[in-house]
Structures are given as C-alpha cells and as structure tokens.
Design a protein around this motif. Structure first.
Motif, PDB file in Angstrom:
ATOM      1  N   LEU A  20      87.610 109.251  40.456  1.00  0.00           N
ATOM      2  CA  LEU A  20      86.630 110.272  40.828  1.00  0.00           C
ATOM      3  C   LEU A  20      87.707 111.672  41.153  1.00  0.00           C
ATOM      4  O   LEU A  20      88.964 111.663  41.359  1.00  0.00           O
ATOM      5  CB  LEU A  20      86.457 110.062  42.252  1.00  0.00           C
ATOM      6  CG  LEU A  20      85.123 109.010  42.311  1.00  0.00           C
ATOM      7  CD1 LEU A  20      84.855 108.614  43.918  1.00  0.00           C
ATOM      8  CD2 LEU A  20      84.022 109.307  41.721  1.00  0.00           C
ATOM      9  N   ALA A  21      86.990 112.710  40.599  1.00  0.00           N
ATOM     10  CA  ALA A  21      87.992 114.049  40.508  1.00  0.00           C
ATOM     11  C   ALA A  21      88.408 114.313  41.966  1.00  0.00           C
ATOM     12  O   ALA A  21      89.210 115.050  42.279  1.00  0.00           O
ATOM     13  CB  ALA A  21      87.131 115.250  39.750  1.00  0.00           C
ATOM     14  N   SER A  22      87.475 113.883  42.849  1.00  0.00           N
ATOM     15  CA  SER A  22      87.450 114.320  44.512  1.00  0.00           C
ATOM     16  C   SER A  22      88.990 113.495  45.024  1.00  0.00           C
ATOM     17  O   SER A  22      89.309 113.734  45.963  1.00  0.00           O
ATOM     18  CB  SER A  22      86.386 113.911  45.178  1.00  0.00           C
ATOM     19  OG  SER A  22      86.043 112.644  45.148  1.00  0.00           O
ATOM     20  N   LEU A  23      89.279 112.532  44.325  1.00  0.00           N
ATOM     21  CA  LEU A  23      90.279 111.561  44.639  1.00  0.00           C
ATOM     22  C   LEU A  23      89.841 110.706  45.768  1.00  0.00           C
ATOM     23  O   LEU A  23      90.614 109.788  46.245  1.00  0.00           O
ATOM     24  CB  LEU A  23      91.759 112.131  44.961  1.00  0.00           C
ATOM     25  CG  LEU A  23      92.353 113.145  43.710  1.00  0.00           C
ATOM     26  CD1 LEU A  23      93.504 113.628  44.300  1.00  0.00           C
ATOM     27  CD2 LEU A  23      92.492 112.419  42.608  1.00  0.00           C
ATOM     28  N   LEU A  24      88.474 110.756  46.237  1.00  0.00           N
ATOM     29  CA  LEU A  24      87.908 109.695  47.115  1.00  0.00           C
ATOM     30  C   LEU A  24      88.226 108.353  46.576  1.00  0.00           C
ATOM     31  O   LEU A  24      87.948 108.261  45.407  1.00  0.00           O
ATOM     32  CB  LEU A  24      86.606 110.237  47.749  1.00  0.00           C
ATOM     33  CG  LEU A  24      86.639 111.409  48.311  1.00  0.00           C
ATOM     34  CD1 LEU A  24      85.030 111.841  48.672  1.00  0.00           C
ATOM     35  CD2 LEU A  24      87.169 111.342  49.569  1.00  0.00           C
ATOM     36  N   ASN A  25      88.076 107.392  47.742  1.00  0.00           N
ATOM     37  CA  ASN A  25      87.959 106.159  47.273  1.00  0.00           C
ATOM     38  C   ASN A  25      86.606 105.802  46.416  1.00  0.00           C
ATOM     39  O   ASN A  25      85.453 106.372  46.680  1.00  0.00           O
ATOM     40  CB  ASN A  25      87.943 105.038  48.364  1.00  0.00           C
ATOM     41  CG  ASN A  25      89.152 104.776  49.074  1.00  0.00           C
ATOM     42  OD1 ASN A  25      90.268 105.281  48.485  1.00  0.00           O
ATOM     43  ND2 ASN A  25      89.375 104.299  50.017  1.00  0.00           N
ATOM     44  N   GLU A  26      86.511 105.006  45.316  1.00  0.00           N
ATOM     45  CA  GLU A  26      85.420 104.656  44.534  1.00  0.00           C
ATOM     46  C   GLU A  26      84.864 103.795  45.630  1.00  0.00           C
ATOM     47  O   GLU A  26      85.274 102.959  46.247  1.00  0.00           O
ATOM     48  CB  GLU A  26      85.703 104.211  43.263  1.00  0.00           C
ATOM     49  CG  GLU A  26      86.216 105.157  42.040  1.00  0.00           C
ATOM     50  CD  GLU A  26      86.151 104.766  40.855  1.00  0.00           C
ATOM     51  OE1 GLU A  26      84.999 103.724  40.446  1.00  0.00           O
ATOM     52  OE2 GLU A  26      87.287 104.522  39.920  1.00  0.00           O
TER      53      GLU A  26
END
Length: 583
Positions: free
Chosen positions: A366-372
C-alpha cells in the motif's frame, strides 16, 4: 559445537517460546548441531563422500556433517536433505490442448550452504538426465541478469543455483512474453499431467544435504501467473495426511500424491467431486479408494467444483502430497479481487503440524504504508480443537475447529493462535490478494512496470509453526521480479530476543511485538525495490539469514500483476502423536 547452516525453502524448535506458552518443548536445534536428536531412516543411495578436486576450502572431504548419511542419522527430518521426488504442478489452462500457456518453464532452486561443492543426479521414469548441463548460477537482476555455468566440481559452497527441469517449446503468455526457460531444460516437453491421471516425477539426489524449492513458471513475472513452493526431501515425508488447500478458483482444483518407494499402497478419502478419467480410479465422495504406486509415480486428482481441503490419505510407505488451484482469486478489503494466479504447495504430514502459529502479514504494497488486510485459512485436524488468540480474536476467526473444518478470515493485525495442546494440531495458510492499485511501485527499467498500480497478485502459502523454525536459512529470489521482501518472526530465548542478520544488509531492526507475552516479534524487510532503492546491496538472487535463536522466514517477490511467495524452510519432525484414520 560446529553449527551448520540451514538452507532454503522452503522450518527447529522454539524452546523458550514453547515453555512460556505451556507447549511441550523439544531439544531439536539447527540441523548439523551435535545434539542427541534421533531421526528417520534415510534410504539414500547417493555417494556418501563428497570427494571432489574442486573443494574450495579443502575441508569438505573430512567434515562428516557434509555427508548425507551422517546428516540423516543426526538430524530430525526437515526441508534439508539429499533425496527429492519432484512432480510437476499443473498450470493455468494446461488442460486445454490449444492453450499457449501449456508447459511453462518448471525449475527448482538448489541452495548449498555446505563448505564443499554439491553434485546433483537427476532422473525421470528410470532415465538419467544431465543435471549439470541444465543447471545455472544466476548473477545480477533485471537487465544485468546472466546465467553462469556451474563449475565442473559442482555448485560452489554457499551458493544457490537453478536447475531447469522442463518446458514446452513455444509456451508463451497471451500478452506476448515467452514462458520458456532462459536455458534449455532437461526435458523439452510439458511434464505436468492435464487431468485426473497418473504422472511421473523427477528424482533429484545430491551428494551433500541441500534445500530446494520449485517455481512455475521460472521468470514468471511476464506470465502474471507464477507460483512457488518449499519442497521437502523424501526423508521428511509421512504416511498420514489431512490436506490443506486453497479456496475454490474457477478452473481446476487439484491434489496429487507421489510415492517414494515401490509398491506403495495409498488409501484416500475425499468429499470432492473428482473429474472423470479413463486411466485412474475415481474416488466416490466419502468412499475409501486404494491406489498402488511405484517410486516416482503420482496420482493427480482434479475437480472443477470444490477444493480438496480435508481429504485424508493413509499409506504404508511415506508419500509426498501437493495441493493447488490453476486459477485462484483472493479479494480482500484492499483489493476487490484483481487478476487471478495459479497456486500450489507441498504440504506437511499430520504429525508435523503445529498447535501454535503466527500470523505475520505480508510486507505492505500500500502507498499509505499501512498494514495490508491479509486473508488466512485454518484447517482443523481433530474434533474439539479450542483456539486461543492474542492479542485478540480477529473478526471472523473461529474459537474452535472440528476435524476437516475450514475457516477463512482476514485481518491487518499480527496475531498468535494456539490450541489447547499438542494433541490438537491444525494448519494455518495465508494468501496474498490480487494486485494493489494504490501501491508503492518499483521496477527495473523505468517502464510501465514502475507505474504505481497493479503491484503483486494472488498467492497462497503454507505457514510454518514456531516449533519447526530453524535458526539459519539460505534462500533464493527470482531475479526477474522488481521487488523482493521478507517477513520474519523471531522467538525469544532464555535471555530475550537474539539478533537476526541478513547477509546483504546486516542486523534487522524495526521489530514489532505480538501480544503481551514477550515471546514473538515480527519484522518486514525490503531487500530490493528496482528503480526506488537498493540501500543494502541486496540486488542479488542468493541470500542468507541467521540468528542464535529459531526464527521463521517467508520470501515474497512482486511485480506488476505478478507475485510469488514461499516459506524459506523448516522442520518436518513429528511434534504430535495424532493419527487420522480412514473409517
């Protein structure tokens, strides 16, 4: 104590973790350590003396731990060994006689972390094949990738090589990419079977212990359909299985079982509806069917209606078991489904299954760098299995399982799940969803594959229980993929957590605790992202990771609309006494 290395692919015992969580402990250490372990019998006929003039350090001839018989006698069974029987997994549309996808490049990666070179012997159906002529050592990535011949003395110490087994000339993607091997393989035919029928496996022997995993197609970033699996040597096989398999795709759901010895009788009970065959007995749902196989022969069962999860196999000699799907799709909260992929895994026998597993997610795309949001699949083995979760029960996750029950759920959080005791083992597998459109990006050449969109694709892998972790791995990454990352789980020892060191980058940082027990931590590590970063000098296909305590390692390779994953190794020792009979 002369600690030896653990190789790839595709699991040692977490002593402190088992003690802290009330599980039965074991004294099994990294294979090769001088311990009191017993082992199963090795039927290896391979040369027990790796005597070669090309010994690069002069000591492999005198080091008994490089000897296959010594290794088998002093180590419990696991993903390291000297004898492998390798069936070709079915691939997308290979049942269609007009499909261009039939017979893509099927290859195995050979990891040698011994102190001497490795010689390989390859055969299929009683015919000897020239393993050396079809094995290469890859160097570089992307446009700098080359395939170097193996030296006459064998695969050098601490190196990973690719043995190209087969392809059908002319195999290609409908998008125009060739699916042939980059080097002429041992056989230029499609070696997979296309329906419910009997097949013949490759047989590979080495003169020192190695680790192995397969991939189909090799170089498959342009196929958009790749899949890889850890392979267990035949000395690590069992006689009793309850199958784990992915959820239903839309083409062929399949399973296969392959014999290690002549005159092997296999009883099978499945509730799947198996497609018809003129050559193989079709098992009626819920009715025991017996098959007899010789060494290297296998039976593949296909279904167009349901997966083979929960199928029971009971044999009089050890067998290897695989399951998969030729066109699998996995939607999650981050992906409505995306493109589909093939999937396959070699699965462990029942006595090697754990009563505790770790859900460590995947390195985020994810571009947000949140956990998938990651989908998981549980399979029960014994009635009355009670599950405890930490730090909390994920939404949709069960608190109990019955024999053969299958439950899927998804979560962004890391977790620990365990049953009440070793007499209630279960399995946990994990998916990667279809491509992520709002992703970080990464490529080799600055072209279309760099665009932030469509990173990765569907995959399915088995997870190794902590009781089967090793403390050292060598592993291979497909150099045709633009992004390589790993997921790590480490186990606290008597004095706390030990460092995990990846050779190309040093000591891993960024660990995250799971729950409050202080027993497990997770880290996601990016080794390479083409066109974005290569800060650790990890732009290579051969890697190793080590620690003083057991840890688990899963490898992920992604590119535009393509991905593969596999557990980098582990034990297959008997850690429970459960048997599931066919009644």
């Amino acid at each position: 104590m002369n600690s030896r290395s653990i190789w790839l692919v595709f699991f040692s015992v977490a002593l402190a973790a088992a003690s802290a969580l009330g599980c039965e402990s074991s004294n099994r250490t990294t294979p090769g350590d001088d311990d009191d372990d017993t082992s199963t019998d090795s039927d290896s006929d391979s040369d027990t003396d790796s005597d070669t003039d090309s010994d690069t350090d002069g000591d492999s001839d005198t080091d008994p731990e490089n000897d296959c018989d010594f290794y088998a006698a002093n180590n419990e069974p696991g993903s390291v060994g000297c004898e492998f029987v390798i069936p070709t997994p079915p691939f997308y549309n290979n049942d269609s006689p007009t499909s261009s996808y039939r017979g893509p490049c099927f290859a195995v990666m050979v990891a040698n972390d011994s102190d001497g070179p490795v010689q390989l012997t390859l055969s299929r159906g009683g015919t000897t094949l020239d393993a050396h002529a079809h094995t290469r050592i890859p160097t570089g990535l992307g446009s700098t990738l080359s395939y170097d011949p193996v030296p006459p003395g064998g695969i050098p110490p601490h190196e990973v090589a690719i043995l190209f087994l087969s392809h059908r000339p002319g195999a290609e993607s409908v998008f125009g990419g060739s699916l042939e091997c980059p080097v002429t393989p041992a056989l230029t035919v499609d070696t997979a079977v296309t329906a419910t029928e009997q097949g013949v496996a490759f047989e590979l022997e080495s003169d020192v212990p190695i680790s192995l995993y397969d991939i189909i197609p090799y170089g498959g970033a342009q196929s958009y359909l790749p899949s890889a699996s850890l392979l267990y040597p035949s000395t690590a096989w069992g006689t009793n299985y309850l199958t784990l398999a992915p959820h239903d795709g839309i083409l062929q759901r399949w399973m296969l079982f392959v014999a290690r010895d002549d005159n092997t009788n296999v009883d099978l009970l499945t509730y799947a509806t198996v497609t018809s065959s003129s050559t193989v007995a079709i098992p009626a749902p819920g009715v025991n069917t017996t098959y007899t196989l010789n060494r290297g022969e296998y039976i593949q069962l296909n279904s167009t209606t349901e997966s083979f999860s929960g199928t029971i196999l009971d044999s009089d000699n050890p067998i290897g078991v695989y399951t998969g799907d030729t066109y699998l799709q996995v939607p999650t909260q981050d992906c409505s489904g995306g493109p589909r992929d093939s999937a396959h895994q070699q699965i462990p026998h029942i006595k090697a299954l754990g009563s505790e597993y770790i859900g460590a997610g995947i390195p985020t795309r994810l571009a947000s760098l949140l956990n998938e949001s990651v989908a998981y699949r549980l399979t029960g083995v014994v009635d009355g299995t009670q599950l405890t979760w930490a730090p909390s029960t994920p939404t949709g996750a069960p608190t109990s399982l019955t024999a053969g029950a299958v439950v899927e759920f998804e979560t962004r959080d890391f977790f620990i799940v365990e049953s009440q005791d070793d007499d209630h083992p279960f399995s946990l597998t994990q998916y990667m969803s279809g491509d992520i459109s709002s992703c970080i990006g990464g490529c080799f050449d600055g072209g279309w594959s760099c665009q932030p969109g469509g990173q990765g694709d569907t995959d399915w892998i088995q997870l190794v229980p902590p009781a089967q972790f090793f403390n050292q791995y060598s592993f291979f990454t497909d150099p045709t993929y633009g992004i390589t990352s790993i997921s790590l789980v480490r186990v606290a020892g008597d004095t706390g957590f030990a460092d995990v060191e990846v050779e190309c980058m040093g000591v891993v940082s960024g660990w995250q605790s799971i729950g409050t027990s202080g027993v497990y931590e997770v880290a996601h590590v990016e080794l390479y992202r083409g066109g974005v970063d290569d800060v650790y000098n990890c732009a290579t296909s051969q890697h190793s990771a080590t620690s003083d305590e057991p840890f688990g390692l899963v490898v992920w390779g992604t590119y535009r609309d393509a991905s593969y994953g596999y557990s980098a190794g582990g034990g297959a020792t008997e850690i429970n006494d459960v048997e599931v009979p066919i009644e």
